[in-house]
Design an enzyme around this catalytic site. Sequence first.
Site, PDB file in Angstrom:
ATOM      1  CE1 TYR A 108       5.318  70.073  35.686  1.00 42.93           C
ATOM      2  CE2 TYR A 108       5.530  72.155  34.519  1.00 42.93           C
ATOM      3  CZ  TYR A 108       5.381  70.787  34.495  1.00 42.93           C
ATOM      4  OH  TYR A 108       5.317  70.116  33.306  1.00 42.93           O
ATOM      5  CG  PHE A 139      28.272  56.049  23.828  1.00 41.47           C
ATOM      6  CD1 PHE A 139      29.074  55.122  24.475  1.00 41.47           C
ATOM      7  CD2 PHE A 139      26.983  56.259  24.302  1.00 41.47           C
ATOM      8  CE1 PHE A 139      28.603  54.420  25.582  1.00 41.47           C
ATOM      9  CE2 PHE A 139      26.512  55.565  25.408  1.00 41.47           C
ATOM     10  CZ  PHE A 139      27.326  54.638  26.049  1.00 41.47           C
ATOM     11  CB  THR A 140      25.524  52.266  22.447  1.00 38.78           C
ATOM     12  OG1 THR A 140      25.593  52.821  23.763  1.00 38.78           O
ATOM     13  CG2 THR A 140      26.560  51.166  22.324  1.00 38.78           C
ATOM     14  CG  ASP A 174      29.408  62.482  24.792  1.00 37.50           C
ATOM     15  OD1 ASP A 174      29.352  62.850  25.982  1.00 37.50           O
ATOM     16  OD2 ASP A 174      28.974  61.377  24.405  1.00 37.50           O
ATOM     17  CE  LYS A 219      28.069  57.597  31.564  1.00 38.45           C
ATOM     18  NZ  LYS A 219      26.657  57.646  31.154  1.00 38.45           N
ATOM     19  NE  ARG A 243      29.808  48.697  25.706  1.00 39.81           N
ATOM     20  CZ  ARG A 243      28.714  49.462  25.885  1.00 39.81           C
ATOM     21  NH1 ARG A 243      28.816  50.687  26.305  1.00 39.81           N
ATOM     22  NH2 ARG A 243      27.520  48.993  25.620  1.00 39.81           N
ATOM     23  CG  PHE A 299      24.586  46.577  24.376  1.00 42.29           C
ATOM     24  CD1 PHE A 299      24.388  47.344  23.245  1.00 42.29           C
ATOM     25  CD2 PHE A 299      24.610  47.199  25.606  1.00 42.29           C
ATOM     26  CE1 PHE A 299      24.201  48.717  23.344  1.00 42.29           C
ATOM     27  CE2 PHE A 299      24.435  48.565  25.715  1.00 42.29           C
ATOM     28  CZ  PHE A 299      24.222  49.328  24.573  1.00 42.29           C
TER      29      PHE A 299
END
Length: 439
Positions: free
Chosen positions: A54, A106-107, A197, A240, A364, A431
């Site tokens: 943990y 970015f969303t 980011d 990514k 997009r 979306f």
Amino acid sequence: MTTHADRVAYLHEAGFNTFLLRSEDVYIDLLTDSGTNAMSDRQWAGMMMGDEAYAGSRNFYALEEAVRTYYGFPELIPTHQGRGAENILSKILIKPGDHVPGNMYFTTTRAHQELAGATFHDVIIDDAHDPASNHPFKGDVDLAKFEALVREVGADRVPYITVSATVNLAGGQPISLANLRAVAEYSRAHGIKVILDATRAVENAWFIQQREPGMAGVTVAEILKQLCALADGATMSGKKDSLVNIGGWLGLRDPRLAEKARGLVVLYEGLHTYGGLAGRDMEAMAIGIGESVQEDYIRSRIGQVHYLGQKLIDAGVPVVRPLGGHAVFLDAAAILDHLPREEFPAQALAAALYLESGVRSMERGAVSAGRDPETGENRYPALELVRLTIPRRVYTQAHMDVVAESVIEVVEQRAGVRGLRFTYEPELLRFFQARFEET
Ligand code: F0G
């Protein structure tokens, strides 16, 4: 593989939204490059070495070491994925009424900033909004726009600027090192933090190596370090660049800020040494980080994206130029120029492509952009795109050939593609779950 009749039925069931299709009904899945990567034998070996304690898992320390080595952030807060880091960062830095600039939105990033009470401002260069511009660094921040915002609202209302490398919604476009340096200098002088980011920063580093004067002889690993050195912190979606199926982190320099973030990660994600991840997931991400900066890997990764893009360009299909790092973006507004923006041409094009061949892509454009929180009106961004996103280490060039042929076929038949209207419109990030019918 499915028949045309199958796909008509599946598309109607999915309300013309590719997010609502079942994966087993998809032939080639280019919805996203997020979490869809194939892990290497080494990463799978790492999965077998999970220390599922943990607290204080060995795998946490391996991840911390990898982030320090390749990204250079001393303070690491693991999160289940990128948006977990965005949530925590927005909560610790934003006060209601603040303003957060960024090089395009970015969303999830913008949604967390708005939920924390900030107003988002797009300060990307104008070229980014023009699909035909061949600017080599379309992700660059327009310093004049950034400075004008700071003058207007006051630096004390701008806690940080989000700098994305690469810029997903601009077409996977990179920012230059020189631009980030200028942003960092200006920000530091005004007490504004720079938050990177870093989701696709390795891919960004490759573009810098290829395009920025004086950088040709520098390794991608070294360029990544230089990019991060200009930032006070970073949010990361490991799904990514880092070649895993799940995982993310928040990296910081300031230990006091990191303490605050650790206080919140326990509430939203899990203890600060696992952040919602299993030990084995952290190990796979630590190994993936090292693999992601290997020159041969990154060249073949972006080479595959460009192979598909070049085929489409050669066939005269309007795509965002120059080709980006993770995806080829079709210019839906140009392809379906018989449809008004109110009928969501990109959503309609993504549906038509699925119908043609079972290839799944993603809208997009205006559907992703949502409504203005103040006026409630639809936002119509300059770019109305369909994204063909390439998962890492998954598909072959033969798959890319099939995709190119299908897109070309749809473009030839474009006059028959009809517009769409909402039958169900969710309030947040619409979306993902929206449903449509043909007009
Ligand atoms: N930042 C960028 C630039 C992204 O592209 C994403 C995710 C995130 C942050 C959020 O990370 O998904 O791990 O929570 N992009 C995915 C996509 C969803 O399909 O482009 P996440």
